[in-house]
Design a protein around this motif. Structure first.
Motif, PDB file in Angstrom:
ATOM      1  N   LYS A  59       0.820  -1.217   0.000  1.00 12.06           N
ATOM      2  CA  LYS A  59       0.000   0.000   0.000  1.00 12.06           C
ATOM      3  C   LYS A  59       0.855   1.270   0.000  1.00 12.06           C
ATOM      4  O   LYS A  59       0.388   2.341  -0.363  1.00 12.06           O
ATOM      5  CB  LYS A  59      -0.949   0.028   1.205  1.00 12.06           C
ATOM      6  CG  LYS A  59      -2.066  -0.979   1.117  1.00 12.06           C
ATOM      7  CD  LYS A  59      -3.030  -0.606   0.009  1.00 12.06           C
ATOM      8  CE  LYS A  59      -4.225  -1.526  -0.029  1.00 12.06           C
ATOM      9  NZ  LYS A  59      -5.172  -1.149  -1.077  1.00 12.06           N
ATOM     10  N   LEU A  60       2.109   1.159   0.388  1.00 12.11           N
ATOM     11  CA  LEU A  60       2.987   2.341   0.418  1.00 12.11           C
ATOM     12  C   LEU A  60       3.215   2.912  -0.984  1.00 12.11           C
ATOM     13  O   LEU A  60       3.543   4.077  -1.128  1.00 12.11           O
ATOM     14  CB  LEU A  60       4.324   1.994   1.073  1.00 12.11           C
ATOM     15  CG  LEU A  60       4.257   1.699   2.567  1.00 12.11           C
ATOM     16  CD1 LEU A  60       5.597   1.153   3.058  1.00 12.11           C
ATOM     17  CD2 LEU A  60       3.853   2.945   3.345  1.00 12.11           C
ATOM     18  N   ARG A  61       3.009   2.087  -1.997  1.00 12.67           N
ATOM     19  CA  ARG A  61       3.189   2.539  -3.389  1.00 12.67           C
ATOM     20  C   ARG A  61       1.919   3.149  -3.979  1.00 12.67           C
ATOM     21  O   ARG A  61       1.914   3.586  -5.132  1.00 12.67           O
ATOM     22  CB  ARG A  61       3.661   1.376  -4.248  1.00 12.67           C
ATOM     23  CG  ARG A  61       5.050   0.880  -3.885  1.00 12.67           C
ATOM     24  CD  ARG A  61       5.534  -0.233  -4.794  1.00 12.67           C
ATOM     25  NE  ARG A  61       4.754  -1.468  -4.663  1.00 12.67           N
ATOM     26  CZ  ARG A  61       4.931  -2.389  -3.721  1.00 12.67           C
ATOM     27  NH1 ARG A  61       5.859  -2.216  -2.808  1.00 12.67           N
ATOM     28  NH2 ARG A  61       4.179  -3.481  -3.690  1.00 12.67           N
ATOM     29  N   THR A  62       0.851   3.208  -3.226  1.00 16.15           N
ATOM     30  CA  THR A  62      -0.420   3.740  -3.725  1.00 16.15           C
ATOM     31  C   THR A  62      -0.223   5.148  -4.284  1.00 16.15           C
ATOM     32  O   THR A  62       0.375   6.012  -3.631  1.00 16.15           O
ATOM     33  CB  THR A  62      -1.477   3.774  -2.597  1.00 16.15           C
ATOM     34  OG1 THR A  62      -1.695   2.442  -2.145  1.00 16.15           O
ATOM     35  CG2 THR A  62      -2.782   4.379  -3.073  1.00 16.15           C
ATOM     36  N   ALA A  63      -0.727   5.371  -5.488  1.00 13.83           N
ATOM     37  CA  ALA A  63      -0.609   6.676  -6.143  1.00 13.83           C
ATOM     38  C   ALA A  63      -1.655   7.635  -5.578  1.00 13.83           C
ATOM     39  O   ALA A  63      -2.844   7.309  -5.499  1.00 13.83           O
ATOM     40  CB  ALA A  63      -0.802   6.529  -7.647  1.00 13.83           C
ATOM     41  N   CYS A  64      -1.165   8.816  -5.195  1.00 14.33           N
ATOM     42  CA  CYS A  64      -2.033   9.851  -4.639  1.00 14.33           C
ATOM     43  C   CYS A  64      -1.831  11.122  -5.456  1.00 14.33           C
ATOM     44  O   CYS A  64      -0.702  11.589  -5.627  1.00 14.33           O
ATOM     45  CB  CYS A  64      -1.679  10.123  -3.181  1.00 14.33           C
ATOM     46  SG  CYS A  64      -1.816   8.672  -2.123  1.00 14.33           S
ATOM     47  N   CYS A  65      -2.915  11.668  -5.962  1.00 17.33           N
ATOM     48  CA  CYS A  65      -2.859  12.885  -6.767  1.00 17.33           C
ATOM     49  C   CYS A  65      -3.153  14.072  -5.851  1.00 17.33           C
ATOM     50  O   CYS A  65      -4.259  14.229  -5.356  1.00 17.33           O
ATOM     51  CB  CYS A  65      -3.868  12.800  -7.898  1.00 17.33           C
ATOM     52  SG  CYS A  65      -3.746  14.187  -9.045  1.00 17.33           S
ATOM     53  N   VAL A  66      -2.132  14.888  -5.632  1.00 20.49           N
ATOM     54  CA  VAL A  66      -2.241  16.025  -4.721  1.00 20.49           C
ATOM     55  C   VAL A  66      -2.579  17.279  -5.514  1.00 20.49           C
ATOM     56  O   VAL A  66      -1.850  17.655  -6.428  1.00 20.49           O
ATOM     57  CB  VAL A  66      -0.927  16.231  -3.934  1.00 20.49           C
ATOM     58  CG1 VAL A  66      -1.061  17.391  -2.960  1.00 20.49           C
ATOM     59  CG2 VAL A  66      -0.537  14.961  -3.207  1.00 20.49           C
ATOM     60  N   GLY A  67      -3.688  17.909  -5.132  1.00 17.28           N
ATOM     61  CA  GLY A  67      -4.107  19.086  -5.885  1.00 17.28           C
ATOM     62  C   GLY A  67      -4.489  18.659  -7.288  1.00 17.28           C
ATOM     63  O   GLY A  67      -5.121  17.640  -7.486  1.00 17.28           O
ATOM     64  N   SER A  68      -4.027  19.433  -8.253  1.00 17.62           N
ATOM     65  CA  SER A  68      -4.417  19.116  -9.629  1.00 17.62           C
ATOM     66  C   SER A  68      -3.265  18.672 -10.512  1.00 17.62           C
ATOM     67  O   SER A  68      -3.467  18.343 -11.664  1.00 17.62           O
ATOM     68  CB  SER A  68      -5.071  20.355 -10.261  1.00 17.62           C
ATOM     69  OG  SER A  68      -4.139  21.423 -10.253  1.00 17.62           O
ATOM     70  N   ASN A  69      -2.048  18.639  -9.945  1.00 25.88           N
ATOM     71  CA  ASN A  69      -0.953  18.425 -10.885  1.00 25.88           C
ATOM     72  C   ASN A  69       0.122  17.419 -10.507  1.00 25.88           C
ATOM     73  O   ASN A  69       0.905  17.050 -11.353  1.00 25.88           O
ATOM     74  CB  ASN A  69      -0.279  19.758 -11.203  1.00 25.88           C
ATOM     75  CG  ASN A  69       0.219  20.456  -9.955  1.00 25.88           C
ATOM     76  OD1 ASN A  69      -0.041  20.010  -8.853  1.00 25.88           O
ATOM     77  ND2 ASN A  69       0.925  21.550 -10.135  1.00 25.88           N
ATOM     78  N   SER A  70       0.240  16.956  -9.275  1.00 23.96           N
ATOM     79  CA  SER A  70       1.339  16.048  -8.974  1.00 23.96           C
ATOM     80  C   SER A  70       0.837  14.751  -8.357  1.00 23.96           C
ATOM     81  O   SER A  70      -0.079  14.749  -7.541  1.00 23.96           O
ATOM     82  CB  SER A  70       2.363  16.721  -8.057  1.00 23.96           C
ATOM     83  OG  SER A  70       1.807  16.995  -6.795  1.00 23.96           O
ATOM     84  N   THR A  71       1.455  13.655  -8.773  1.00 23.84           N
ATOM     85  CA  THR A  71       1.117  12.345  -8.236  1.00 23.84           C
ATOM     86  C   THR A  71       2.322  11.844  -7.454  1.00 23.84           C
ATOM     87  O   THR A  71       3.450  11.852  -7.951  1.00 23.84           O
ATOM     88  CB  THR A  71       0.754  11.364  -9.361  1.00 23.84           C
ATOM     89  OG1 THR A  71      -0.366  11.891 -10.077  1.00 23.84           O
ATOM     90  CG2 THR A  71       0.387   9.999  -8.796  1.00 23.84           C
TER      91      THR A  71
END
Length: 147
Positions: free
Chosen positions: A112-124
């Protein structure tokens, strides 16, 4: 993640001890009217904990990429009224929130540590990056309080 967990456990002991040395008046002093007091900085760290605890949980429960909203930190500090709370109450809130964060972090499965999280509108970024960033952000502000 063990290093992050160990540092967080260190701060869970250190912050209440160090913060209790400030009087109410010392904790409320602002360097300038537009800066936060020590108590408001610790309150901001409570807001950060509230937001990040949700992120750390959601990143384990939702489909990728997990959409992470930013928050208006100045508005949060103002609306939460930390300047009107006693030092002990703000510190207790910080401690409780971070004990829960430490518990959640300690139980995150490696995959789960590799889970992709999109912060705001531009960075993952990965969940692991978010956790590391949380600690670095906390330590940055703790330096401001205790220097």
């Amino acid at each position: 993640m063990q290093t992050v967990a160990n540092k967080l456990l260190f701060w869970l002991t250190e912050v209440p001890q160090q913060f209790s040395r400030f009087s109410e008046s010392e904790a409320c002093v602002k360097a300038t009217p537009d800066k936060w007091s020590k108590k408001e900085i610790l309150g901001h760290l409570c807001d950060s904990a509230i937001n990040n605890l949700s992120r750390f949980v959601r990143a384990q429960c939702e489909a990728e990429p997990v959409m992470i909203a930013k928050y208006q930190q100045n508005d949060w500090v103002r609306v939460q009224c930390y300047e009107k709370m006693g030092c002990e109450e703000v510190c207790s809130l910080w401690l409780t929130l971070n004990k829960q964060i430490a518990r959640v972090i300690a139980n995150i499965p490696d995959d789960k540590l590799r889970t992709a999280c999109c912060v705001g509108s531009n960075s993952t970024v990965s969940l692991q990056w978010l956790i590391q960033d949380y600690l670095e952000h906390m330590e940055h502000h703790l330096k401001q309080i205790f220097e």
